[in-house]
Design an enzyme around this catalytic site. Sequence first.
Site, PDB file in Angstrom:
ATOM      1  N   GLU A  18      25.442  59.075  -3.719  1.00 58.18           N
ATOM      2  CA  GLU A  18      26.510  60.084  -2.859  1.00 58.18           C
ATOM      3  C   GLU A  18      27.884  60.194  -3.355  1.00 58.18           C
ATOM      4  O   GLU A  18      28.370  59.542  -4.335  1.00 58.18           O
ATOM      5  CB  GLU A  18      26.743  59.396  -1.255  1.00 58.18           C
ATOM      6  CG  GLU A  18      25.750  60.066  -0.323  1.00 58.18           C
ATOM      7  CD  GLU A  18      26.030  61.520   0.071  1.00 58.18           C
ATOM      8  OE1 GLU A  18      26.961  62.258  -0.642  1.00 58.18           O
ATOM      9  OE2 GLU A  18      25.267  61.931   0.832  1.00 58.18           O
ATOM     10  N   ASN A 151      29.692  65.988   7.259  1.00 57.58           N
ATOM     11  CA  ASN A 151      29.182  66.131   6.116  1.00 57.58           C
ATOM     12  C   ASN A 151      29.943  67.589   5.434  1.00 57.58           C
ATOM     13  O   ASN A 151      30.443  68.151   6.199  1.00 57.58           O
ATOM     14  CB  ASN A 151      27.864  66.151   5.945  1.00 57.58           C
ATOM     15  CG  ASN A 151      27.199  65.176   4.853  1.00 57.58           C
ATOM     16  OD1 ASN A 151      27.786  64.814   3.702  1.00 57.58           O
ATOM     17  ND2 ASN A 151      26.071  64.624   5.110  1.00 57.58           N
ATOM     18  N   ASP A 206      24.039  68.840   3.345  1.00 55.86           N
ATOM     19  CA  ASP A 206      24.462  67.310   3.070  1.00 55.86           C
ATOM     20  C   ASP A 206      26.020  67.647   2.288  1.00 55.86           C
ATOM     21  O   ASP A 206      26.862  68.557   3.135  1.00 55.86           O
ATOM     22  CB  ASP A 206      23.608  66.784   2.171  1.00 55.86           C
ATOM     23  CG  ASP A 206      23.887  65.313   2.385  1.00 55.86           C
ATOM     24  OD1 ASP A 206      24.973  64.691   2.456  1.00 55.86           O
ATOM     25  OD2 ASP A 206      22.875  64.723   2.364  1.00 55.86           O
TER      26      ASP A 206
END
Length: 298
Positions: A18, A151, A206
């Site tokens: 991430e 997000n 995302d």
Amino acid sequence: MSTPHIEVACDAVMQTGECPLWHAQEQALYWVDIPAFTVHRLDPASGAHRSWKLSSEPATLAVSDQGGLVVAMRSGFAHLDTGSDEVRLTEIAAAPYDTAITRFNDGHVDGAGRFWVGTIYEPRDKPAAEMFVLEKGAIRKAWSGGMTNSNGLGFSPDYTAMYHADTSAHRVTKLDFDVATGLASNQRLLHQFSMDKEHNYGGRPDGAAVDSEGNYWVAMFEGARLARLSPSGELIGEIALPVRCPTMMAFGGADLRTLYVTSAGARPAPELEQYPLSGKLLAISVDVAGRTEPAYIE
């Protein structure tokens, strides 16, 4: 979908890679593996790879104007000294939530050096996630409720607009933003992605990045693609990926025309057979340049 040249930038497999962050001064890429409690660094020119194992899950990163990084972890914000191979963390501020059910998730720095980071409400039984701002060591709550998994944060090039995604709702919103005051308002729908997993499902939004032309790029988790939205919310481009669950992207390289994409590797076996590059860091050459990420001002 377009099919540009895609390379594996780092062969190590992340459980949940991430928050790729391009450090312009160092010409290096940082990112995290959340469940592995690890911050990673790659020097693309030499291929050198370093990592730091932390005591709490790191979710997102910011370049610090004092050197090193600011890390948003489940336990709160801390400064990581990246000049040392040892883990040298200095606490900035403790988490403003119940760490048993909530953690920091996605974030970006605004044009005035504030670090905006939303949370994920892990029970996912109600929209109880929140948005926080770290400004000169102090945390304030920007808004709460209306989202479960904060997000896709991003800012327009002139910092008059903020973008945000609620992954659980498959929704991207846009807000008016005042960089002088650090206030966001007038949240409205920018784009609603399909929630029908049986028909017309292309994944859920995302992490995100905004390019130099003001377009919003978002990783479509479970969609094996990146989607590109115009400032008005129109889908104007897509890139097919060799991973089903991309998580976030960052523009990097000397000309900011390399798109680094993180992905999830802790996935079901049939998916990994179909997408063997899952969990690896990808690099994609794109025609449009990104923008340099501002540093957090400590």
